[in-house]
Design a protein around this motif. Structure first.
Motif, PDB file in Angstrom:
ATOM      1  N   LYS A   1      41.902  40.166  40.271  1.00  0.00           N
ATOM      2  CA  LYS A   1      42.631  40.742  41.397  1.00  0.00           C
ATOM      3  C   LYS A   1      44.133  40.672  41.185  1.00  0.00           C
ATOM      4  O   LYS A   1      44.863  41.632  41.463  1.00  0.00           O
ATOM      5  CB  LYS A   1      42.240  39.985  42.684  1.00  0.00           C
ATOM      6  N   LEU A   2      44.607  39.546  40.652  1.00  0.00           N
ATOM      7  CA  LEU A   2      46.035  39.405  40.364  1.00  0.00           C
ATOM      8  C   LEU A   2      46.484  40.399  39.303  1.00  0.00           C
ATOM      9  O   LEU A   2      47.589  40.953  39.378  1.00  0.00           O
ATOM     10  CB  LEU A   2      46.338  37.969  39.908  1.00  0.00           C
ATOM     11  N   ALA A   3      45.629  40.596  38.301  1.00  0.00           N
ATOM     12  CA  ALA A   3      45.968  41.546  37.236  1.00  0.00           C
ATOM     13  C   ALA A   3      46.079  42.955  37.793  1.00  0.00           C
ATOM     14  O   ALA A   3      46.957  43.726  37.404  1.00  0.00           O
ATOM     15  CB  ALA A   3      44.919  41.482  36.135  1.00  0.00           C
ATOM     16  N   GLU A   4      45.161  43.300  38.723  1.00  0.00           N
ATOM     17  CA  GLU A   4      45.192  44.640  39.316  1.00  0.00           C
ATOM     18  C   GLU A   4      46.442  44.827  40.171  1.00  0.00           C
ATOM     19  O   GLU A   4      46.958  45.933  40.297  1.00  0.00           O
ATOM     20  CB  GLU A   4      43.937  44.851  40.171  1.00  0.00           C
ATOM     21  N   GLU A   5      46.939  43.718  40.743  1.00  0.00           N
ATOM     22  CA  GLU A   5      48.134  43.799  41.580  1.00  0.00           C
ATOM     23  C   GLU A   5      49.417  43.632  40.769  1.00  0.00           C
ATOM     24  O   GLU A   5      50.507  43.654  41.331  1.00  0.00           O
ATOM     25  CB  GLU A   5      48.076  42.716  42.666  1.00  0.00           C
ATOM     26  N   GLY A   6      49.249  43.402  39.462  1.00  0.00           N
ATOM     27  CA  GLY A   6      50.409  43.259  38.598  1.00  0.00           C
ATOM     28  C   GLY A   6      51.101  41.929  38.739  1.00  0.00           C
ATOM     29  O   GLY A   6      52.258  41.789  38.347  1.00  0.00           O
ATOM     30  N   ARG A   7      50.457  40.949  39.281  1.00  0.00           N
ATOM     31  CA  ARG A   7      51.073  39.650  39.482  1.00  0.00           C
ATOM     32  C   ARG A   7      50.463  38.572  38.597  1.00  0.00           C
ATOM     33  O   ARG A   7      50.694  37.396  38.794  1.00  0.00           O
ATOM     34  CB  ARG A   7      50.929  39.215  40.950  1.00  0.00           C
TER      35      ARG A   7
ATOM     36  N   ILE B   1      37.735  33.730  37.965  1.00  0.00           N
ATOM     37  CA  ILE B   1      37.745  34.999  37.214  1.00  0.00           C
ATOM     38  C   ILE B   1      38.052  36.166  38.135  1.00  0.00           C
ATOM     39  O   ILE B   1      38.841  37.066  37.800  1.00  0.00           O
ATOM     40  CB  ILE B   1      36.389  35.197  36.504  1.00  0.00           C
ATOM     41  N   LYS B   2      37.465  36.161  39.334  1.00  0.00           N
ATOM     42  CA  LYS B   2      37.710  37.234  40.290  1.00  0.00           C
ATOM     43  C   LYS B   2      39.166  37.226  40.744  1.00  0.00           C
ATOM     44  O   LYS B   2      39.783  38.284  40.900  1.00  0.00           O
ATOM     45  CB  LYS B   2      36.792  37.080  41.512  1.00  0.00           C
TER      46      LYS B   2
ATOM     47  N   ASP C   1      51.575  34.517  38.055  1.00  0.00           N
ATOM     48  CA  ASP C   1      50.735  33.438  38.557  1.00  0.00           C
ATOM     49  C   ASP C   1      49.834  32.849  37.480  1.00  0.00           C
ATOM     50  O   ASP C   1      48.866  32.159  37.776  1.00  0.00           O
ATOM     51  CB  ASP C   1      49.848  33.943  39.709  1.00  0.00           C
ATOM     52  N   LYS C   2      50.155  33.133  36.232  1.00  0.00           N
ATOM     53  CA  LYS C   2      49.294  32.669  35.144  1.00  0.00           C
ATOM     54  C   LYS C   2      49.188  31.151  35.142  1.00  0.00           C
ATOM     55  O   LYS C   2      48.138  30.584  34.874  1.00  0.00           O
ATOM     56  CB  LYS C   2      49.845  33.163  33.805  1.00  0.00           C
TER      57      LYS C   2
END
Length: 537
Positions: free
Chosen positions: A437-443, A432-433, A447-448
């Motif tokens: 973090k990936l969502a905050e970086e727009g990636r 989840i973390k 990487d889904k």
């Protein structure tokens, strides 16, 4: 322990007060009259202990005896036997040793024995050796043979006492060989006197400790004989018996009662089995106190010490059980060793307390760290067994099945949570973390599919060995289920016992309005349901 209380609250002897009157802060003679004699303090303690024991009987607190495991009792009584043995050495050797009090008394006693051993009375040593040899020959050789032909054993201890007294009298052992004897035995019974009730609040706190220790020692001895002679004891009845005896005894100048290791062993060794043995003992003591006590005044103390030492054999033989405890359970062996060392090196009451605390600690640790294992499927059956113990068990692809044994409560719920993560090999919090973090970086979109590579799709918890759960643990289960749901992993529960199911139902109904868990009757049901769900997607 009673002596400590007596020292704290009793008046010094009159001559001591007179000699140090300038140092005593008495305002007038009335203050001296208000002080209490040692006997008054002791009888007040006895009465208070009796009251506490009757209260504990009323509230059925004999359950504390369940904390006295075989290991603890074995170790405690073996350590107590060492005290009894060393207390008899001075009489066996005819030494003059001062009585040690407080902590480490056993160590100081041993030091004094080695210092004074060169001053041993050879006559006492010879009498002790002869008495011990005769007693041992009777117990080890004659008694087994005679028991096959006659049900009545030889009263060797009584013979030793009477014989020792007669030899001492007619050979004049005290004067010629300086043999220590029993000495003056007063005749008659003490006059009844009401204990000082006003002292009860002062001695109440100290009496609690005396209540517990005296009861524990008594029940420990009772458990040993109950196991040896194959009968059951009622721990609450012991409270009533001891409490009533203390209350009545407090009116007759009695100290708080407890089991005597040496006298109990002797009575059992000579064939005492029922209450009749105690009745006969009491009647004989009464006769001695009233009439024939002076006859035994010349009995050599070394003869009495020999009888006690020989009777201690059974207590020391039981120390061999440590080997069994060590092979069966290292934790049990640790309790034995710690209890024995502290009893012998520090003090009996401290050793007993240490043993109880260590037992409770181990129980708590066992509760927190319950047995948990992954289950695998036995092909062509609906059996699911421990993967580490059964070679035929196979793990089902995409499903982790685990069994938890014991209880779930506030003390071990966090440990349970970490165990689940370790068993299934995934910590959803980390996933989840990482997603966050990936969502905050727009990636995140790129990487889904990283999480989709996770092969774990379902977790099944076998609750067949879970016998209790509390509300806080149910909340933890909800947290775990929610975390795995967020990482696309199903979480099922199976084989839920009725008490556990009722608690979950009550909690979920109150918090969520209905049961929110997916609960199945068997592991096979849960597996089939999940596989059908996967096929339908």
């Amino acid at each position: 322990m009673t002596g400590k209380v007596v020292t704290s609250y009793s008046t010094p002897p009159v001559d001591q007060i007179s000699a140090n009157i300038s140092d005593v802060a008495f305002q007038n003679l009335e203050d001296i009259k208000n002080m209490y004699t040692p006997m008054q303090v002791a009888t007040a303690v006895t009465l208070m202990v009796g009251i506490f024991q009757i209260i504990m009987y009323t509230f059925r607190l004999g359950i504390v005896a369940t904390l006295l495991s075989e290991t603890l009792v074995n170790s405690f009584t073996t350590g107590a036997a060492v005290y009894v043995l060393l207390s008899q050495i001075k009489d066996l050797l005819g030494l003059k040793l001062s009585k040690k009090k407080g902590y480490f008394q056993l160590i100081f006693t041993v030091i004094d024995i080695f210092k004074e051993v060169e001053n041993a009375n050879m006559a006492a040593v010879i009498i002790s050796l002869i008495s011990i040899v005769i007693l041992v020959i009777n117990n080890e050789v004659l008694k087994p043979r005679i028991s096959k032909k006659c049900g009545m054993p030889i009263p060797i201890e009584l013979i030793a006492v009477v014989g020792g007294t007669l030899i001492s009298r007619y050979c004049d052992l005290p004067k010629i060989y300086d043999i220590k004897i029993v000495g003056h035995i007063p005749t008659g019974l003490p006059k009844p006197e009401v204990p000082s009730v006003e002292l009860l609040p002062l001695v109440a706190v100290d009496s609690i400790a005396i209540t517990i220790v005296s009861y524990t020692i008594t029940v420990s001895m009772a458990l040993i004989f109950a196991q040896k002679l194959s009968y059951e004891i009622d721990s609450n009845q012991e409270f009533l018996a001891m409490g009533f005896s203390n209350v009545v005894g407090s009116f007759f100048s009695c100290m708080p009662i407890s089991a005597s290791l040496s006298r109990s062993l002797i009575q059992q060794a000579v064939g005492g089995r029922t209450q009749i043995a105690s009745v006969v003992s009491c009647l004989l003591l009464l006769v001695i106190l009233l009439w024939i006590g002076p006859f035994f005044e010349l009995l050599p103390r070394c003869v009495l010490a020999s009888i006690i030492v020989v009777a201690l054999k059974g207590m020391f033989v039981q120390a061999k059980e440590l080997v069994k405890f060590w092979k069966l359970s290292k934790s049990d062996a640790s309790i034995w060793i710690v209890t024995f060392l502290i009893v012998t090196l520090i003090n009996i009451d401290i050793g007993l307390l240490a043993g109880l605390l260590m037992s409770l600690t181990i129980i708590l640790l066992q509760t927190i760290r319950s047995y948990t294992c992954l289950l695998g499927h036995i092909p062509h059956t609906d059996l699911y067994l421990d993967l580490d113990r059964y070679k035929a068990a196979e793990e089902i692809h995409g499903i982790k099945i685990f069994r938890y044994s014991g209880t779930l409560n506030f003390a071990n719920s966090s440990h349970f949570k970490s165990v689940v993560y370790k068993l299934v090999g995934i910590c959803p919090q980390e996933i989840i973390k990482r997603r966050k973090k990936l969502a905050e970086e727009g990636r995140f979109l790129d990487d889904k599919n990283a999480d989709d590579k996770n092969e774990l799709q379902c977790i099944i918890m076998d609750m067949s060995a879970l016998n209790y759960i509390d509300p806080s643990s149910i909340h933890v289960l909800h947290v775990i289920v929610n975390e795995f749901t967020q990482v696309n992993v199903e979480f099922y529960f199976v084989s839920c016992l009725s008490p556990v199911f009722e608690m979950i139902k009550k909690y979920d109904t109150y918090v969520y309005g209905a049961i929110s868990f997916k609960i199945f009757a068997t592991v096979q049901d849960a597996v089939v349901y999940f596989q059908s769900e996967v096929s339908a997607r």
